[in-house]
Design a protein around this motif. Structure first.
Motif, PDB file in Angstrom:
ATOM      1  N   VAL A 225       0.827  -1.210   0.000  1.00  0.00           N
ATOM      2  CA  VAL A 225       0.000   0.000   0.000  1.00  0.00           C
ATOM      3  C   VAL A 225       0.857   1.254   0.000  1.00  0.00           C
ATOM      4  O   VAL A 225       0.577   2.234  -0.710  1.00  0.00           O
ATOM      5  CB  VAL A 225      -0.955  -0.004   1.214  1.00  0.00           C
ATOM      6  CG1 VAL A 225      -1.658   1.356   1.363  1.00  0.00           C
ATOM      7  CG2 VAL A 225      -1.986  -1.111   1.076  1.00  0.00           C
ATOM      8  N   LYS A 228       2.118   2.000  -3.434  1.00  0.00           N
ATOM      9  CA  LYS A 228       1.042   2.523  -4.281  1.00  0.00           C
ATOM     10  C   LYS A 228       0.815   4.007  -3.989  1.00  0.00           C
ATOM     11  O   LYS A 228       0.668   4.830  -4.905  1.00  0.00           O
ATOM     12  CB  LYS A 228      -0.255   1.737  -4.038  1.00  0.00           C
ATOM     13  CG  LYS A 228      -0.286   0.325  -4.635  1.00  0.00           C
ATOM     14  CD  LYS A 228      -1.582  -0.368  -4.269  1.00  0.00           C
ATOM     15  CE  LYS A 228      -1.641  -1.807  -4.767  1.00  0.00           C
ATOM     16  NZ  LYS A 228      -1.956  -1.934  -6.182  1.00  0.00           N
ATOM     17  N   ARG A 229       0.783   4.360  -2.724  1.00  0.00           N
ATOM     18  CA  ARG A 229       0.526   5.755  -2.363  1.00  0.00           C
ATOM     19  C   ARG A 229       1.682   6.661  -2.786  1.00  0.00           C
ATOM     20  O   ARG A 229       1.454   7.820  -3.182  1.00  0.00           O
ATOM     21  CB  ARG A 229       0.248   5.857  -0.868  1.00  0.00           C
ATOM     22  CG  ARG A 229      -1.081   5.212  -0.482  1.00  0.00           C
ATOM     23  CD  ARG A 229      -1.407   5.373   0.991  1.00  0.00           C
ATOM     24  NE  ARG A 229      -2.728   4.822   1.289  1.00  0.00           N
ATOM     25  CZ  ARG A 229      -3.299   4.843   2.488  1.00  0.00           C
ATOM     26  NH1 ARG A 229      -2.649   5.403   3.525  1.00  0.00           N
ATOM     27  NH2 ARG A 229      -4.498   4.325   2.669  1.00  0.00           N
ATOM     28  N   ASP A 230       2.900   6.147  -2.719  1.00  0.00           N
ATOM     29  CA  ASP A 230       4.046   6.941  -3.186  1.00  0.00           C
ATOM     30  C   ASP A 230       3.906   7.265  -4.670  1.00  0.00           C
ATOM     31  O   ASP A 230       4.194   8.391  -5.111  1.00  0.00           O
ATOM     32  CB  ASP A 230       5.353   6.173  -2.936  1.00  0.00           C
ATOM     33  CG  ASP A 230       5.746   6.145  -1.466  1.00  0.00           C
ATOM     34  OD1 ASP A 230       5.194   6.957  -0.692  1.00  0.00           O
ATOM     35  OD2 ASP A 230       6.597   5.310  -1.102  1.00  0.00           O
ATOM     36  N   ILE A 232       1.088   7.385  -6.403  1.00  0.00           N
ATOM     37  CA  ILE A 232      -0.018   8.325  -6.589  1.00  0.00           C
ATOM     38  C   ILE A 232       0.429   9.739  -6.263  1.00  0.00           C
ATOM     39  O   ILE A 232       0.132  10.694  -6.999  1.00  0.00           O
ATOM     40  CB  ILE A 232      -1.224   7.918  -5.704  1.00  0.00           C
ATOM     41  CG1 ILE A 232      -1.847   6.626  -6.240  1.00  0.00           C
ATOM     42  CG2 ILE A 232      -2.273   9.036  -5.660  1.00  0.00           C
ATOM     43  CD1 ILE A 232      -2.911   6.040  -5.339  1.00  0.00           C
ATOM     44  N   ARG A 233       1.168   9.885  -5.163  1.00  0.00           N
ATOM     45  CA  ARG A 233       1.665  11.206  -4.776  1.00  0.00           C
ATOM     46  C   ARG A 233       2.555  11.793  -5.877  1.00  0.00           C
ATOM     47  O   ARG A 233       2.456  12.977  -6.223  1.00  0.00           O
ATOM     48  CB  ARG A 233       2.447  11.093  -3.464  1.00  0.00           C
ATOM     49  CG  ARG A 233       2.846  12.448  -2.876  1.00  0.00           C
ATOM     50  CD  ARG A 233       3.683  12.284  -1.623  1.00  0.00           C
ATOM     51  NE  ARG A 233       2.894  11.924  -0.461  1.00  0.00           N
ATOM     52  CZ  ARG A 233       2.917  10.754   0.152  1.00  0.00           C
ATOM     53  NH1 ARG A 233       3.693   9.791  -0.311  1.00  0.00           N
ATOM     54  NH2 ARG A 233       2.182  10.521   1.218  1.00  0.00           N
ATOM     55  N   THR A 247     -10.425   2.042  -7.898  1.00  0.00           N
ATOM     56  CA  THR A 247     -10.124   0.964  -6.964  1.00  0.00           C
ATOM     57  C   THR A 247     -11.081  -0.193  -7.221  1.00  0.00           C
ATOM     58  O   THR A 247     -12.153  -0.003  -7.802  1.00  0.00           O
ATOM     59  CB  THR A 247     -10.278   1.420  -5.502  1.00  0.00           C
ATOM     60  OG1 THR A 247     -11.663   1.705  -5.249  1.00  0.00           O
ATOM     61  CG2 THR A 247      -9.433   2.649  -5.202  1.00  0.00           C
ATOM     62  N   GLU A 252     -11.491   0.086  -0.250  1.00  0.00           N
ATOM     63  CA  GLU A 252     -10.251   0.721  -0.695  1.00  0.00           C
ATOM     64  C   GLU A 252     -10.504   2.143  -1.198  1.00  0.00           C
ATOM     65  O   GLU A 252      -9.667   3.034  -0.993  1.00  0.00           O
ATOM     66  CB  GLU A 252      -9.591  -0.124  -1.786  1.00  0.00           C
ATOM     67  CG  GLU A 252      -8.912  -1.366  -1.238  1.00  0.00           C
ATOM     68  CD  GLU A 252      -8.320  -2.215  -2.329  1.00  0.00           C
ATOM     69  OE1 GLU A 252      -7.181  -2.682  -2.165  1.00  0.00           O
ATOM     70  OE2 GLU A 252      -8.997  -2.424  -3.352  1.00  0.00           O
ATOM     71  N   LEU A 256      -8.551   5.230   0.500  1.00  0.00           N
ATOM     72  CA  LEU A 256      -7.686   6.063  -0.341  1.00  0.00           C
ATOM     73  C   LEU A 256      -8.182   7.504  -0.366  1.00  0.00           C
ATOM     74  O   LEU A 256      -7.378   8.453  -0.327  1.00  0.00           O
ATOM     75  CB  LEU A 256      -7.651   5.488  -1.760  1.00  0.00           C
ATOM     76  CG  LEU A 256      -6.673   6.150  -2.734  1.00  0.00           C
ATOM     77  CD1 LEU A 256      -5.249   6.070  -2.220  1.00  0.00           C
ATOM     78  CD2 LEU A 256      -6.778   5.486  -4.112  1.00  0.00           C
ATOM     79  N   TRP A 259      -7.174   9.283   2.822  1.00  0.00           N
ATOM     80  CA  TRP A 259      -5.748   9.606   2.774  1.00  0.00           C
ATOM     81  C   TRP A 259      -5.488  10.797   1.845  1.00  0.00           C
ATOM     82  O   TRP A 259      -4.753  11.723   2.196  1.00  0.00           O
ATOM     83  CB  TRP A 259      -4.961   8.384   2.300  1.00  0.00           C
ATOM     84  CG  TRP A 259      -3.515   8.670   2.036  1.00  0.00           C
ATOM     85  CD1 TRP A 259      -2.523   8.856   2.965  1.00  0.00           C
ATOM     86  CD2 TRP A 259      -2.887   8.817   0.749  1.00  0.00           C
ATOM     87  NE1 TRP A 259      -1.327   9.100   2.343  1.00  0.00           N
ATOM     88  CE2 TRP A 259      -1.520   9.089   0.980  1.00  0.00           C
ATOM     89  CE3 TRP A 259      -3.333   8.746  -0.565  1.00  0.00           C
ATOM     90  CZ2 TRP A 259      -0.605   9.283  -0.060  1.00  0.00           C
ATOM     91  CZ3 TRP A 259      -2.441   8.932  -1.592  1.00  0.00           C
ATOM     92  CH2 TRP A 259      -1.101   9.205  -1.339  1.00  0.00           C
ATOM     93  N   LEU A 260      -6.112  10.779   0.678  1.00  0.00           N
ATOM     94  CA  LEU A 260      -5.929  11.876  -0.275  1.00  0.00           C
ATOM     95  C   LEU A 260      -6.459  13.196   0.273  1.00  0.00           C
ATOM     96  O   LEU A 260      -5.884  14.257   0.048  1.00  0.00           O
ATOM     97  CB  LEU A 260      -6.654  11.559  -1.589  1.00  0.00           C
ATOM     98  CG  LEU A 260      -5.884  10.799  -2.661  1.00  0.00           C
ATOM     99  CD1 LEU A 260      -6.801  10.476  -3.828  1.00  0.00           C
ATOM    100  CD2 LEU A 260      -4.675  11.578  -3.131  1.00  0.00           C
ATOM    101  N   TYR A 315      -5.633   1.710  -9.134  1.00  0.00           N
ATOM    102  CA  TYR A 315      -5.009   1.319  -7.866  1.00  0.00           C
ATOM    103  C   TYR A 315      -4.870  -0.200  -7.797  1.00  0.00           C
ATOM    104  O   TYR A 315      -3.924  -0.723  -7.230  1.00  0.00           O
ATOM    105  CB  TYR A 315      -5.878   1.842  -6.719  1.00  0.00           C
ATOM    106  CG  TYR A 315      -5.294   1.673  -5.344  1.00  0.00           C
ATOM    107  CD1 TYR A 315      -4.358   2.592  -4.853  1.00  0.00           C
ATOM    108  CD2 TYR A 315      -5.678   0.627  -4.518  1.00  0.00           C
ATOM    109  CE1 TYR A 315      -3.826   2.453  -3.594  1.00  0.00           C
ATOM    110  CE2 TYR A 315      -5.159   0.481  -3.252  1.00  0.00           C
ATOM    111  CZ  TYR A 315      -4.231   1.401  -2.788  1.00  0.00           C
ATOM    112  OH  TYR A 315      -3.692   1.260  -1.525  1.00  0.00           O
TER     113      TYR A 315
END
Length: 556
Positions: A225, A228-230, A232-233, A247, A252, A256, A259-260, A315
């Motif tokens: 995870v 994946k977030r890295d 997306i960032r 997703t 999920e 997500l 978090w966003l 994702y």
């Protein structure tokens, strides 16, 4: 000749004039003229055209020249409303018939249809199961029957939208008007299924290809995870336009989005568990640019016409290459560069495998309902059982009952009446009965194969666009220059010799996804994916394992 199939004189000067005046169109995209001509001359057709290639114009423009109405079957209410608003801008009145209408709105729509005020009528497939709606449309006269997003027949009809399987019955009851089916992607198997379910096997297929040269396709391998977030960032930092993050599950999507929202307040969310009002509001605010990013399940995007989407991130990998092309194709509809990024993690396969496990009726469920119908109606003439009674006697969920009944109706074993279904005959041969029992087992295996193909796409070292074209039965080149693999290969070729010599050489393994292999301890299996110097294998007896290639041998 059926008057509803009578050809309309082809006055292309007038057609071009209407296209320019109402839609601002001065030239037709590939496939548009062919599909319009087929409709205006009363012939059945299936149009397979990329997202953004103007499929809607293929029936909206001919609708202006027909004596009767054009019925458009649409999968989503939001899509119907979007089309209705765009037609109003072109000074074309259209009706919608769906479950959101009040009794007053429904009555007003019916009156306008009867009076001939509206040339197009948008309906959900469920509305066409109701005799009153069919009578209203039949009495007005249907000149063209359109199925928009026709892949839904094959993808949804056998699962959670069984009303799609009854469209052929609706077409017959409407007097067999010419049929136009439209979709952005379809393999040869899906094409055959669409034509069979609509009972238009001899329809002319107009296939203009799936290539979208303005979309850059890339796969980013992500081990967890955090990875994946890295990614997306990083993508959000590089892309200034709007985008979609898909997703596989609602959970999920929610995680997500939260978090966003903490790192970027300009994201919204869309999935089927939200209230309709909230979904519509979130979608509208994304469409007008209040949010630059939407986190969504596959419930979002079908037919959404937002031209300036610059990135589409998956994702999780979807269930098939068809789904991926449909969803990735929502980027770059304005013809400007867009990005399709797949965040690949092998473990995500379990999500799709779980969904596949409950998608179709089991052999036991099909048998149970068949026996209920046979025993309940034996020796009772034209006895009809209501859907509710069949559901009660079989103890199956309504959607399962509707899917299996459609299967039995297609086989000629049951027949739909005004008040329910009646049993009309036994299966005549053991082979016929065997076909009935095995149909959904075969569909499930085909879906598993499509999931395998999606994983092969993610693991590719060659041109991704060429792989997609070959999958959809089209000629392809070896180099596209708009996928990560082709760009990397070009960079390697164009680099100075001393740089090329220093670059690591990717390992060449003797196996590819789909190959049958054998292991001394685990037995026979099939290659699922290649990960570096290791091979992920689904063994027949022990499940999935990651094995170094030197411990595997090709199956005999």
């Amino acid at each position: 000749m059926n008057k509803r199939r009578a050809a309309v004189p082809l006055d292309w000067k007038r057609i071009h004039r209407e296209a320019k005046t109402r839609f601002g169109v001065t030239a037709f995209w590939p496939g548009q003229r062919e599909l319009m001509e087929l409709a205006l001359t009363g012939r059945n057709s299936l149009g397979i055209m990329p997202t953004g290639a103007g499929k809607s114009l293929c029936y909206q423009l001919p609708a202006l020249f027909f004596p009767g109405i054009t019925v458009v079957v649409s999968p989503l209410i939001a899509l119907m409303q979007d089309q209705q608003e765009k037609l109003a801008e072109a000074n074309i009145e259209a009706s919608t018939l769906n479950s959101t209408l009040s009794q007053k709105e429904e009555r007003e729509a019916a009156e306008k249809i009867q009076a001939g005020d509206h040339r197009l009528v948008y309906v959900t497939p469920e509305r066409l199961e109701k005799p009153d709606y069919l009578a209203l449309l039949r009495d007005r006269g249907v000149s063209l029957f359109v199925v928009d997003e026709a892949h839904c027949i094959s993808q949804w009809g056998h699962d959670f939208r069984p009303a799609y399987l009854n469209l052929r019955d609706a077409i017959r009851k409407l007097g067999n008007p010419p049929v136009m089916a439209l979709t952005a992607t379809a393999t040869q198997e899906v094409t055959a299924d669409i034509l069979e379910q609509l009972d238009v096997r001899l329809a002319v297929v107009v296939h203009t290809g799936i290539d979208r040269p303005n979309i850059f396709y890339e796969t980013l391998h992500t081990v967890n995870v955090g990875a994946k977030r890295d990614q997306i960032r990083r993508i959000l930092a590089e892309e200034t336009g709007s985008g979609i993050i898909y997703t596989a599950t609602v959970r999920e999507a929610n995680e997500l989005w939260h978090w966003l929202r903490d790192i970027d307040g300009e994201a919204t969310i869309y999935h089927a568990k939200l209230r309709m009002k909230e979904r519509e509001e979130n979608q509208q605010r994304f469409m007008i640019g209040e949010f630059h990013c939407v986190v969504a399940t596959k419930a979002f995007g079908l037919g959404i016409d937002k031209p300036d989407i610059r990135f589409v991130i998956h994702y999780n990998f979807p269930d098939s290459l068809e789904s991926y092309c449909q969803e990735a194709g929502r980027g770059g509809r304005d013809g400007k560069p867009a990005r399709a990024s797949l965040l690949y993690r092998l473990e995500d396969r379990r999500i799709q495998a779980y969904f596949l496990g409950s998608k179709y009726p089991s052999v036991q469920e099909s048998l149970r309902l068949y026996r209920v119908m046979r025993e309940a109606c034996a020796g009772k003439g034209n006895t009809e059982l209501t859907l509710g009674r069949i559901r009660e006697m079989s103890t199956l969920a309504e959607r399962r009952v509707r899917v299996i009944l459609a299967q039995l109706e297609d086989a000629g074993v049951v027949r739909r009446g005004r008040h329910g279904f009646r049993y009309v005959r036994d299966f005549e041969t053991e082979e016929e009965f065997s076909t009935f029992i095995s149909e959904y087992e075969e569909r499930l295996q085909a879906d598993r194969d499509r999931l395998q193909t999606m994983m092969r796409y993610a693991q590719l070292g060659q041109c991704r666009v060429a792989f997609m074209k070959e999958y959809f039965g089209m000629a392809s080149e070896e180099f596209c220059d708009h996928c990560d693999n082709c760009r990397n290969q070009r960079a390697r070729r164009e680099a100075p010799e001393e740089v090329r010599m220093a670059l690591p050489v990717p390992p060449v393994l003797p196996f590819r996804p789909g190959d049958a292999v054998s292991h001394a301890d685990f037995g026979a299996g099939k290659v699922l994916a290649i990960e570096g110097e290791s091979v992920v294998v689904a063994f027949d007896d022990t499940g999935e394992k990651k094995i170094r290639s030197e411990f595997l041998t090709p199956a005999a």
